[in-house]
Design a protein around this motif. Sequence first.
Motif, PDB file in Angstrom:
ATOM      1  N   VAL A  14      40.592  61.057  84.832  1.00 40.58           N
ATOM      2  CA  VAL A  14      41.830  60.661  84.023  1.00 40.58           C
ATOM      3  C   VAL A  14      41.509  59.201  83.846  1.00 40.58           C
ATOM      4  N   LEU A  15      41.491  58.304  84.658  1.00 40.54           N
ATOM      5  CA  LEU A  15      41.665  57.043  84.601  1.00 40.54           C
ATOM      6  C   LEU A  15      40.140  56.394  83.748  1.00 40.54           C
ATOM      7  N   GLY A  16      39.288  56.902  84.488  1.00 41.94           N
ATOM      8  CA  GLY A  16      37.582  56.706  83.981  1.00 41.94           C
ATOM      9  C   GLY A  16      37.663  57.686  82.578  1.00 41.94           C
ATOM     10  N   ARG A  51      52.389  58.145  89.227  1.00 43.13           N
ATOM     11  CA  ARG A  51      51.831  56.748  89.744  1.00 43.13           C
ATOM     12  C   ARG A  51      50.870  56.335  88.593  1.00 43.13           C
ATOM     13  N   MET A  52      49.939  57.158  88.104  1.00 42.88           N
ATOM     14  CA  MET A  52      49.081  56.948  87.135  1.00 42.88           C
ATOM     15  C   MET A  52      49.739  56.245  85.947  1.00 42.88           C
ATOM     16  N   ASP A  53      50.779  56.936  85.589  1.00 40.25           N
ATOM     17  CA  ASP A  53      51.382  56.382  84.290  1.00 40.25           C
ATOM     18  C   ASP A  53      51.985  54.885  84.580  1.00 40.25           C
ATOM     19  N   ASN A  54      52.422  54.689  85.862  1.00 42.68           N
ATOM     20  CA  ASN A  54      52.836  53.383  86.232  1.00 42.68           C
ATOM     21  C   ASN A  54      51.641  52.465  86.400  1.00 42.68           C
ATOM     22  N   LEU A  55      50.916  52.859  86.869  1.00 43.00           N
ATOM     23  CA  LEU A  55      49.499  51.971  86.984  1.00 43.00           C
ATOM     24  C   LEU A  55      48.920  51.628  85.878  1.00 43.00           C
ATOM     25  N   ALA A  56      48.749  52.717  84.853  1.00 44.12           N
ATOM     26  CA  ALA A  56      48.445  52.291  83.525  1.00 44.12           C
ATOM     27  C   ALA A  56      49.008  51.107  82.586  1.00 44.12           C
ATOM     28  N   GLY A  57      50.450  51.181  82.972  1.00 47.84           N
ATOM     29  CA  GLY A  57      51.200  49.869  82.652  1.00 47.84           C
ATOM     30  C   GLY A  57      50.668  48.390  82.918  1.00 47.84           C
ATOM     31  N   GLN A  58      50.132  48.501  84.383  1.00 50.00           N
ATOM     32  CA  GLN A  58      49.681  47.129  84.841  1.00 50.00           C
ATOM     33  C   GLN A  58      48.157  47.002  84.496  1.00 50.00           C
ATOM     34  N   PHE A  59      47.535  47.924  84.183  1.00 51.94           N
ATOM     35  CA  PHE A  59      46.120  47.844  83.609  1.00 51.94           C
ATOM     36  C   PHE A  59      45.893  48.045  82.263  1.00 51.94           C
ATOM     37  N   VAL A  60      46.655  47.375  81.277  1.00 51.00           N
ATOM     38  CA  VAL A  60      46.528  47.793  79.740  1.00 51.00           C
ATOM     39  C   VAL A  60      45.255  47.610  79.067  1.00 51.00           C
ATOM     40  N   LYS A  61      44.640  46.512  79.622  1.00 52.48           N
ATOM     41  CA  LYS A  61      43.296  46.246  78.975  1.00 52.48           C
ATOM     42  C   LYS A  61      42.369  46.984  79.502  1.00 52.48           C
ATOM     43  N   ARG A  62      42.173  47.038  80.703  1.00 52.15           N
ATOM     44  CA  ARG A  62      41.332  48.188  81.342  1.00 52.15           C
ATOM     45  C   ARG A  62      41.272  49.494  81.111  1.00 52.15           C
ATOM     46  N   LEU A  63      42.406  49.912  80.655  1.00 52.03           N
ATOM     47  CA  LEU A  63      42.480  51.331  80.335  1.00 52.03           C
ATOM     48  C   LEU A  63      42.959  51.272  78.437  1.00 52.03           C
ATOM     49  N   ALA A  64      42.526  50.428  77.971  1.00 55.62           N
ATOM     50  CA  ALA A  64      42.687  50.616  76.507  1.00 55.62           C
ATOM     51  C   ALA A  64      42.026  51.530  75.861  1.00 55.62           C
ATOM     52  N   ASP A  65      40.865  52.150  76.313  1.00 56.81           N
ATOM     53  CA  ASP A  65      40.414  53.366  75.720  1.00 56.81           C
ATOM     54  C   ASP A  65      41.246  54.694  75.718  1.00 56.81           C
ATOM     55  N   LEU A  66      42.019  54.663  76.494  1.00 50.86           N
ATOM     56  CA  LEU A  66      42.865  55.883  76.799  1.00 50.86           C
ATOM     57  C   LEU A  66      43.928  56.104  75.714  1.00 50.86           C
ATOM     58  N   SER A  67      44.237  56.957  75.010  1.00 44.52           N
ATOM     59  CA  SER A  67      44.728  57.200  73.737  1.00 44.52           C
ATOM     60  C   SER A  67      46.428  57.730  74.068  1.00 44.52           C
ATOM     61  N   MET A  68      46.556  58.120  75.111  1.00 45.61           N
ATOM     62  CA  MET A  68      47.852  58.704  75.851  1.00 45.61           C
ATOM     63  C   MET A  68      48.114  58.304  77.151  1.00 45.61           C
ATOM     64  N   PRO A  69      49.293  58.565  77.671  1.00 47.67           N
ATOM     65  CA  PRO A  69      49.484  58.320  79.050  1.00 47.67           C
ATOM     66  C   PRO A  69      48.854  59.368  80.175  1.00 47.67           C
ATOM     67  N   PRO A  70      48.300  58.689  81.318  1.00 50.14           N
ATOM     68  CA  PRO A  70      47.428  59.631  82.117  1.00 50.14           C
ATOM     69  C   PRO A  70      48.254  60.996  82.292  1.00 50.14           C
ATOM     70  N   SER A  71      49.617  61.009  82.344  1.00 46.94           N
ATOM     71  CA  SER A  71      49.924  62.338  82.685  1.00 46.94           C
ATOM     72  C   SER A  71      49.860  63.300  81.386  1.00 46.94           C
ATOM     73  N   GLY A  72      49.698  62.650  80.219  1.00 47.43           N
ATOM     74  CA  GLY A  72      49.371  63.517  79.226  1.00 47.43           C
ATOM     75  C   GLY A  72      47.875  64.299  79.427  1.00 47.43           C
ATOM     76  N   TYR A  73      47.103  63.551  79.852  1.00 51.47           N
ATOM     77  CA  TYR A  73      45.644  64.387  80.224  1.00 51.47           C
ATOM     78  C   TYR A  73      46.002  65.419  81.195  1.00 51.47           C
ATOM     79  N   LEU A  74      46.694  65.167  82.327  1.00 50.81           N
ATOM     80  CA  LEU A  74      47.006  66.293  83.254  1.00 50.81           C
ATOM     81  C   LEU A  74      47.441  67.383  82.852  1.00 50.81           C
ATOM     82  N   ALA A  75      48.410  67.436  81.635  1.00 52.16           N
ATOM     83  CA  ALA A  75      49.271  68.386  81.173  1.00 52.16           C
ATOM     84  C   ALA A  75      48.328  69.192  80.045  1.00 52.16           C
ATOM     85  N   ARG A  76      47.408  68.561  79.473  1.00 54.95           N
ATOM     86  CA  ARG A  76      46.484  68.974  78.557  1.00 54.95           C
ATOM     87  C   ARG A  76      45.257  69.705  79.256  1.00 54.95           C
ATOM     88  N   ASN A  77      44.730  69.095  80.267  1.00 50.40           N
ATOM     89  CA  ASN A  77      43.291  69.512  80.869  1.00 50.40           C
ATOM     90  C   ASN A  77      43.330  69.982  82.199  1.00 50.40           C
TER      91      ASN A  77
END
Length: 410
Positions: free
Chosen positions: A285-287, A314-340
């Motif tokens: 997800v985060l990768g 946890r992943m959604d909360n952490l995504a808010g702390q690593f905005v620049k590193r995870l800039a390529d993600l187009s939606m919150p991490p939870s969205g990928y869990l729900a979709r994939n």
Amino acid sequence: MNSIRENPEHLGKEEQASYLRNKVDVDSHEMVPFHFWGEEFGDVGDFLGKLDMKASGELRAGNSMLRPDISGDVTPINHDTVWNIKGPGAPSAIDLSRRPEVMEAMGIERQLVFPTFGLIGLILYYLPNPHEYLIYDPEGVDHKRLGKEACDAHNKWAARITKATQSKTRPVGMVLPDSIPEIMKQTEELLAAGIRGIMLPAGSPPAGTSPADPAMDPFWELLEKNDIPLTLHLGTEFAFMSSLKWPNNVPAFYPSRVSSAEFQVTPYHTSTLHFCMENYLVCMVLGGVFERFPRLRVGIIECAAHWVGPLAERMDNLAGQFVKRLADLSMPPSGYLARNVRATPFYFEPVDYYIDRYPELAQVYAYATDYPHVEGGIESDKIFLEKLKGRDEAVKEGFFRSNGLFLLPD
């Protein structure tokens, strides 16, 4: 024993819903006992069947593969036998050509099938001292070679069963991810043989690298374009821990009599079996794997489901702390869990509570019988239906059918 299908006049409209008559089952198994391994899996099966592995459990108990009393797959197929008999004596535990008839008796339209014999192959291949876990005499045993041969034998069996049951029953193919060229070669061969699902060991980094390493992208692309699910299943997590000794010498953690090589039924193992699955998904997800391959399908099988919502938080909360590193993600991490991703709760879990607390993740939870394992429970469809009582019909239809179809597409 009364059943939904035998006594419809005693049941309300809810129990007669089409999703109960046409369920999708994302976890079942073959349970060929030791003395039939040669017949089903060839020479390597014959050799392994005679290793006298003690990890199978007590004679004739629960999931034990040591069942010399069984003369063949001869148990009649009816409602009582398919829901109540567990282990190698259950109908179609040995002969998978009978599985479609078992599925019909259970109200199941499609079903993934996971290995028992092949799982022994993975353990032999990946653990440095598998005899300590499987409990056999290692003298003269080349466990690495035997492990690979066992996985190859499972794959040949899986292709044969897929063809024989016209993909209604879908055994997964097993890939040993030692290198990316080997991963690609094995997967392409499995797809050419008609296999409709791929299983990787969850406890080892594929090809010695992260699942999110761009070098793995050709593999994810191959699965995505062919609508082939990746499955990570209980019993492949051993290599994740640097030591297997955490539960040693603790009476509360001793394996129960219904334990098996796949599932050590103890408070310790049941509480930790999801750790490496979460680790794998965090990488994906985060990768950015699901960002790059939005139609990729992943099933986390028989590893409980209590962790899904907290992991998303946890992943959604952490995504808010690593905005620049995870800039390529187009939606919150939870969205990928729900979709994939799809995950299977055990029958004793409060799946209703999970859905109520995390309604945005409702489509993650998918029905599974774990047939014919003991831990699958008795008439789990009734148990889950009772838990979901009062929930929207769309939630029930999703849990029993459409969520699972994501892993068993047309």
